[in-house]
Design an enzyme around this catalytic site. Structure first.
Site, PDB file in Angstrom:
ATOM      1  N   HIS A 155      48.781  -5.119 -41.598  1.00 19.82           N
ATOM      2  CA  HIS A 155      47.343  -4.893 -41.827  1.00 19.82           C
ATOM      3  C   HIS A 155      46.696  -6.101 -42.516  1.00 19.82           C
ATOM      4  O   HIS A 155      45.709  -5.960 -43.215  1.00 19.82           O
ATOM      5  CB  HIS A 155      47.096  -3.636 -42.667  1.00 19.82           C
ATOM      6  CG  HIS A 155      47.884  -2.452 -42.217  1.00 19.82           C
ATOM      7  ND1 HIS A 155      47.408  -1.518 -41.321  1.00 19.82           N
ATOM      8  CD2 HIS A 155      49.156  -2.061 -42.520  1.00 19.82           C
ATOM      9  CE1 HIS A 155      48.345  -0.592 -41.108  1.00 19.82           C
ATOM     10  NE2 HIS A 155      49.416  -0.911 -41.807  1.00 19.82           N
ATOM     11  N   SER A 276      33.260 -31.392 -37.355  1.00 15.98           N
ATOM     12  CA  SER A 276      31.943 -30.790 -37.171  1.00 15.98           C
ATOM     13  C   SER A 276      30.918 -31.899 -37.013  1.00 15.98           C
ATOM     14  O   SER A 276      31.007 -32.935 -37.674  1.00 15.98           O
ATOM     15  CB  SER A 276      31.606 -29.933 -38.388  1.00 15.98           C
ATOM     16  OG  SER A 276      30.211 -29.737 -38.490  1.00 15.98           O
ATOM     17  N   LYS A 282      34.633 -30.964 -42.481  1.00 15.31           N
ATOM     18  CA  LYS A 282      35.340 -29.979 -41.664  1.00 15.31           C
ATOM     19  C   LYS A 282      36.502 -30.542 -40.847  1.00 15.31           C
ATOM     20  O   LYS A 282      36.441 -31.644 -40.319  1.00 15.31           O
ATOM     21  CB  LYS A 282      34.353 -29.325 -40.690  1.00 15.31           C
ATOM     22  CG  LYS A 282      33.311 -28.478 -41.377  1.00 15.31           C
ATOM     23  CD  LYS A 282      33.863 -27.132 -41.786  1.00 15.31           C
ATOM     24  CE  LYS A 282      33.777 -26.184 -40.599  1.00 15.31           C
ATOM     25  NZ  LYS A 282      34.395 -24.917 -40.919  1.00 15.31           N
ATOM     26  N   ASN A 284      38.679 -28.444 -38.034  1.00 16.96           N
ATOM     27  CA  ASN A 284      38.759 -27.100 -37.438  1.00 16.96           C
ATOM     28  C   ASN A 284      39.932 -26.965 -36.468  1.00 16.96           C
ATOM     29  O   ASN A 284      40.227 -27.890 -35.715  1.00 16.96           O
ATOM     30  CB  ASN A 284      37.459 -26.796 -36.688  1.00 16.96           C
ATOM     31  CG  ASN A 284      36.255 -26.768 -37.615  1.00 16.96           C
ATOM     32  OD1 ASN A 284      36.359 -26.353 -38.766  1.00 16.96           O
ATOM     33  ND2 ASN A 284      35.120 -27.232 -37.118  1.00 16.96           N
ATOM     34  N   GLU A 289      41.700 -21.772 -31.433  1.00 19.73           N
ATOM     35  CA  GLU A 289      40.578 -20.905 -31.069  1.00 19.73           C
ATOM     36  C   GLU A 289      40.384 -20.887 -29.555  1.00 19.73           C
ATOM     37  O   GLU A 289      40.129 -19.846 -28.952  1.00 19.73           O
ATOM     38  CB  GLU A 289      39.295 -21.400 -31.751  1.00 19.73           C
ATOM     39  CG  GLU A 289      39.383 -21.330 -33.266  1.00 19.73           C
ATOM     40  CD  GLU A 289      38.272 -22.136 -33.931  1.00 19.73           C
ATOM     41  OE1 GLU A 289      37.102 -21.911 -33.590  1.00 19.73           O
ATOM     42  OE2 GLU A 289      38.578 -23.000 -34.768  1.00 19.73           O
ATOM     43  N   TYR A 316      45.436  -7.504   6.366  1.00 21.01           N
ATOM     44  CA  TYR A 316      44.708  -8.620   5.785  1.00 21.01           C
ATOM     45  C   TYR A 316      43.205  -8.373   5.813  1.00 21.01           C
ATOM     46  O   TYR A 316      42.660  -7.871   6.799  1.00 21.01           O
ATOM     47  CB  TYR A 316      45.011  -9.931   6.545  1.00 21.01           C
ATOM     48  CG  TYR A 316      44.269 -11.110   5.954  1.00 21.01           C
ATOM     49  CD1 TYR A 316      44.795 -11.802   4.867  1.00 21.01           C
ATOM     50  CD2 TYR A 316      43.019 -11.491   6.439  1.00 21.01           C
ATOM     51  CE1 TYR A 316      44.095 -12.852   4.291  1.00 21.01           C
ATOM     52  CE2 TYR A 316      42.319 -12.542   5.868  1.00 21.01           C
ATOM     53  CZ  TYR A 316      42.858 -13.217   4.791  1.00 21.01           C
ATOM     54  OH  TYR A 316      42.163 -14.254   4.212  1.00 21.01           O
ATOM     55  N   GLN A 321      41.156 -14.034   0.170  1.00 19.65           N
ATOM     56  CA  GLN A 321      40.999 -15.475  -0.051  1.00 19.65           C
ATOM     57  C   GLN A 321      40.656 -15.773  -1.518  1.00 19.65           C
ATOM     58  O   GLN A 321      41.011 -16.821  -2.037  1.00 19.65           O
ATOM     59  CB  GLN A 321      39.905 -16.009   0.877  1.00 19.65           C
ATOM     60  CG  GLN A 321      39.612 -17.489   0.704  1.00 19.65           C
ATOM     61  CD  GLN A 321      38.786 -18.022   1.863  1.00 19.65           C
ATOM     62  OE1 GLN A 321      39.252 -18.088   2.989  1.00 19.65           O
ATOM     63  NE2 GLN A 321      37.540 -18.371   1.582  1.00 19.65           N
TER      64      GLN A 321
HETATM   65  N1  ARG Z   1      41.856 -19.035   3.815  1.00 22.82           N
HETATM   66  C1  ARG Z   1      42.417 -17.742   4.082  1.00 22.82           C
HETATM   67  C2  ARG Z   1      42.897 -17.090   2.793  1.00 22.82           C
HETATM   68  O1  ARG Z   1      42.981 -17.768   1.851  1.00 22.82           O
HETATM   69  C3  ARG Z   1      43.579 -17.879   5.018  1.00 22.82           C
HETATM   70  C4  ARG Z   1      43.784 -16.720   5.904  1.00 22.82           C
HETATM   71  C5  ARG Z   1      42.593 -16.530   6.751  1.00 22.82           C
HETATM   72  N2  ARG Z   1      42.813 -15.645   7.817  1.00 22.82           N
HETATM   73  C6  ARG Z   1      41.825 -15.228   8.570  1.00 22.82           C
HETATM   74  N3  ARG Z   1      42.111 -14.510   9.552  1.00 22.82           N
HETATM   75  N4  ARG Z   1      40.591 -15.520   8.327  1.00 22.82           N
HETATM   76  O2  ARG Z   1      43.158 -15.913   2.743  1.00 22.82           O
END
Ligand code: ARG
Length: 456
Positions: A155, A276, A282, A284, A289, A316, A321
């Site tokens: 504490h 500072s 100072k 720091n 930080e 996907y 991305q």
């Molecule tokens: N630049 C894309 C990523 O980072 C690669 C894959 C893209 N695939 C697609 N079908 N657009 O995810």
């Protein structure tokens, strides 16, 4: 026209090109992308999908492209979207139709999953090495000051006397688990996704085991949809970095307190502090930080990744991305921390006298009195209460605990003997904590030598 432009009649607008490009940040994957493509074409030739001469020519050109990028002699352009398209089109520029065979049996979806796994594998090796170096600095500082005592806090209040070395070794333990979390993450991510295609695998007779062996993976992924859709390995990685950053941030908080005028336990080297613009006196602890601040950003990356994935239907989706921005930022932050902390720890100076003075507060030995009573057969709760009453008596009489006579002590602790008056020596208090994990001198010495040989 884009490499995928066959079914399109016009190019994407400039705004969309700027919106959808990832080359500005995924170019750092170029070495992984090329490594993956080299293994891929080698396999394509072995499987009889492309001629051996084509594979050889592609590999040669890929390595040339790698050297060009290394040398800064490669033009990146957002119209080519990402690193995969840049490399494939550079290949086609030179090799024409033969270069256009490189993407056989492959999608950017499994390609990016591969690149990121390769990248993080190397990154983990780098970070684990850096963490070992960081641990060495802390263990080295502990070894250089094996007998320095200081108050231990709970504490942020004086609790019991501890060794400074014991305090530092607590962080060595935390960092050890950080390294092992990364190593554990590496095991799970070291699986080859290539060969998963866009999502369903390929009709071509790809030899995935060959690619896997070539690239040093431990296994081939079992499910193509999982391979292109999930980023749990990246989440695990950033989670491990988040815990590491949290540990470093906590150490930073200790250092900030210790170099405040109120504590005055240490001095950080000038090289790790800033002044500072207004107050001439100072000095720091900005590095510490900033670590607290940067840790917040790592947590942001982890939250971003978790949120990015939670609502995506298989498989996907382009949302993925964005994962790289979060992952790379966490990598950079961890690397920066690991570059700055070991030399900062190595160069810090202790103010041993101040630490010892603070550790001489006899209230830090109150638990020792209670445990002395326990050794005499008094139930602990009774002992605790008696010592508490003694502390209260001292406070009411304006005395430190070691300023009461035996007779006065006996008013609240009837079992007290002459011996009790000797319980206020901080070194003796430390020495008595002689059990595994305790702060006793011999225990800490054991831990120091354990770590020094473990980190050799
Ligand atoms: N630049 C894309 C990523 O980072 C690669 C894959 C893209 N695939 C697609 N079908 N657009 O995810």
């Amino acid at each position: 026209m884009a490499l995928w432009g066959g079914r399109f009649s016009s190019n994407t607008s400039d705004e969309v090109a700027r919106y959808s490009e990832s080359i500005s940040f995924d170019k750092r994957l170029y070495r992984c992308d090329i490594e993956g493509s080299c293994a891929h074409v080698k396999m394509l030739a072995a499987a009889g999908i492309i001629p051996q001469e084509t594979a050889d020519a592609i590999r040669k050109e890929l390595l040339r492209i790698r050297d060009r990028i290394d040398a800064g002699d490669f033009k990146f352009d957002i119209s080519l979207e990402d690193i995969h398209m840049h490399i494939e089109s550079a290949l086609i520029d030179v090799l024409g139709a033969e270069g256009a065979r490189v993407h056989s049996g492959r999608s950017r979806n499994d390609q990016i999953a591969l690149d990121l796994r390769l990248y993080l594998r190397d990154e983990i090796d780098l970070l684990v090495h850096g963490i070992r170096r960081f641990q060495k600095s802390l263990a080295g500082m502990a070894a250089a000051h094996p007998r320095v005592i200081m108050p231990g806090f709970t504490h942020l209040q004086h609790a019991q006397v501890v060794l400074f070395a014991h305090h530092l070794l607590a962080y060595v333990e935390m960092l050890d688990r950080d390294a092992s979390r990364l190593a554990d993450c590496r095991k799970r991510l070291n699986v080859l996704p290539l060969g998963s295609g866009a999502l369903a695998g390929s009709t071509l007779p790809l030899k995935r085991e060959m690619v896997s062996a070539e690239l040093g993976f431990d296994a081939v992924s079992r499910n193509s949809m999982d391979s292109v859709a999930d980023r749990d390995f990246a989440i695990e990685f950033v989670a491990a970095i988040a815990v590491f950053a949290m540990h470093t941030s906590r150490l930073s908080e200790d250092l900030i307190l210790w170099c405040s005028q109120e504590f005055d336990f240490i001095e950080l080297d000038d090289a790790f502090c800033t002044g500072s613009s207004l107050m001439p006196q100072k000095k720091n602890p900005d590095v510490c930080e900033l670590t607290r601040g940067k840790t917040a950003r790592v947590y942001g990356s982890l939250t971003a990744l978790l949120t990015l994935c939670k609502g995506l239907p298989l498989t996907y989706n382009r949302d993925l991305q964005e994962d790289k921005i979060a992952v790379f930022d966490a990598c950079d932050t961890a690397e920066q921390i690991l570059a700055v902390y070991p030399p900062m720890i190595d160069s810090m100076k202790l103010k041993e006298e101040n630490m010892r003075r603070a550790a001489s507060d006899p209230a830090l030995m109150a638990t020792d009195i209670a445990e002395q009573l326990v050794k005499m057969g008094v139930p602990f709760r009774t002992a605790h209460h008696r010592v508490g009453s003694f502390v209260k008596w001292c406070k009411e009489h304006g005395r430190r605990l070691d300023e009461a006579s035996l007779a006065e002590m006996r008013e609240t602790i009837p079992e007290a003997t002459e011996e009790f008056l000797n319980l206020f020596d901080p070194e003796a208090s430390v020495a008595k904590r002689d059990l595994t994990g305790g702060t006793g001198f011999s225990q800490v010495a054991r831990q120091i030598s354990f770590w020094q040989s473990a980190l050799e």
